[in-house]
Motif scaffolding. Structure first.
Motif, short mmCIF file in Angstrom:
data_model
loop_
_atom_site.label_atom_id
_atom_site.label_comp_id
_atom_site.label_asym_id
_atom_site.label_seq_id
_atom_site.Cartn_x
_atom_site.Cartn_y
_atom_site.Cartn_z
N ASP A 1 -9.00 6.77 -5.75
CA ASP A 1 -8.64 7.77 -6.73
C ASP A 1 -7.13 7.95 -6.71
OD1 ASP A 1 -8.72 9.80 -8.58
OD2 ASP A 1 -9.16 11.35 -7.11
N PHE A 2 -6.51 7.79 -7.87
CA PHE A 2 -5.06 7.92 -7.96
C PHE A 2 -4.62 9.30 -8.41
CE2 PHE A 2 -5.48 3.25 -8.56
CZ PHE A 2 -4.80 2.89 -7.41
N ILE B 1 0.84 -1.20 0.00
CA ILE B 1 0.00 0.00 0.00
C ILE B 1 0.87 1.25 0.00
CG2 ILE B 1 -1.62 1.38 1.36
CD1 ILE B 1 -2.98 -1.26 2.14
N ILE B 2 1.89 1.27 0.84
CA ILE B 2 2.79 2.43 0.90
C ILE B 2 3.50 2.62 -0.44
CG2 ILE B 2 4.92 3.31 1.95
CD1 ILE B 2 3.92 1.99 4.60
N ARG B 3 3.97 1.53 -1.04
CA ARG B 3 4.69 1.63 -2.32
C ARG B 3 3.77 2.07 -3.45
NH1 ARG B 3 6.29 -3.24 -5.83
NH2 ARG B 3 4.38 -3.77 -4.82
N GLN B 4 2.54 1.53 -3.50
CA GLN B 4 1.66 1.80 -4.62
C GLN B 4 0.85 3.09 -4.45
OE1 GLN B 4 -0.78 -1.67 -5.11
NE2 GLN B 4 0.91 -2.95 -5.75
N GLU B 5 0.46 3.42 -3.20
CA GLU B 5 -0.46 4.54 -3.00
C GLU B 5 0.07 5.63 -2.09
OE1 GLU B 5 -4.45 3.27 -2.09
OE2 GLU B 5 -4.09 1.32 -2.99
N GLY B 6 1.10 5.34 -1.32
CA GLY B 6 1.65 6.33 -0.40
C GLY B 6 1.25 6.06 1.04
#
Length: 178
Positions: free
Chosen positions: A124-125, A40-45
């Motif tokens: 939402d990205f 989650i941290i890697r993909q979304e922050g």
């Protein structure tokens, strides 16, 4: 090679198929709690770990504010009633009070719970753009219901309690036991 799984624009392992970014299947397979945090941290922050916290608090505070005083009131009432009419039923007063209090609290606060669920499901990205809040989510639910031609205005508000039965089935037995 890659499954047709849409990927975050920030994913370093994403492949591109035409104009769609796709991820390898292992991006969505978790091997444990730490792996979930890492992905989650890697993909979304980092901040996405707390997505929905405001909505969770928006539903928890009024639910507890209704449940606790109602539990005390109902328990006292059931104990007094049982003591006068059926003394053998007195031990069941806390269970009845918990069930009734949780049912009342869940029913009163379910529209907020519905908004919370929708907010947490919203993904939402777009960087710099925030997901809608509790109030906007509730207004959107109502506006979608009001535009349907086959329902009357008073009945359209029933949509705010869509899914209440499932929540009651989950929460009420727990409150009765506790």
């Amino acid at each position: 090679m890659f499954a047709d799984l849409r990927c975050s624009p920030s994913c370093a392992r994403a492949g591109v198929h035409g104009t769609v970014s796709i991820c390898p299947p292992d991006c969505f397979q978790y091997k444990g709690t730490l792996d979930v945090f890492y992905k989650i941290i890697r993909q979304e922050g980092v901040t996405r770990l707390w997505r929905g916290t405001n909505a969770g608090l928006a539903v928890a505070v009024p639910t507890v504010g209704i449940y606790l005083p109602c539990y005390d009131i109902f328990r006292d009432w059931f104990e007094n009633f049982a003591a006068q009419n059926a003394p053998s039923m007195t031990p069941y007063a806390p269970s009845l009070a918990g069930s009734l209090s949780r049912s009342l609290a869940c029913t009163a606060c379910y529209p907020i719970e519905l908004a919370r669920t929708r907010m947490q499901a919203f993904k939402d990205f777009t960087r710099g753009k925030y997901a809608p809040g509790v109030w906007k989510t509730l207004v959107d639910v109502l506006s979608n219901v009001k535009t349907s031609e086959n329902m009357k205005n008073v009945q359209s508000y029933r949509a705010l309690w869509t899914g209440l039965g499932a929540q009651l089935a989950r929460d009420v037995p727990f409150s009765a036991i506790c």
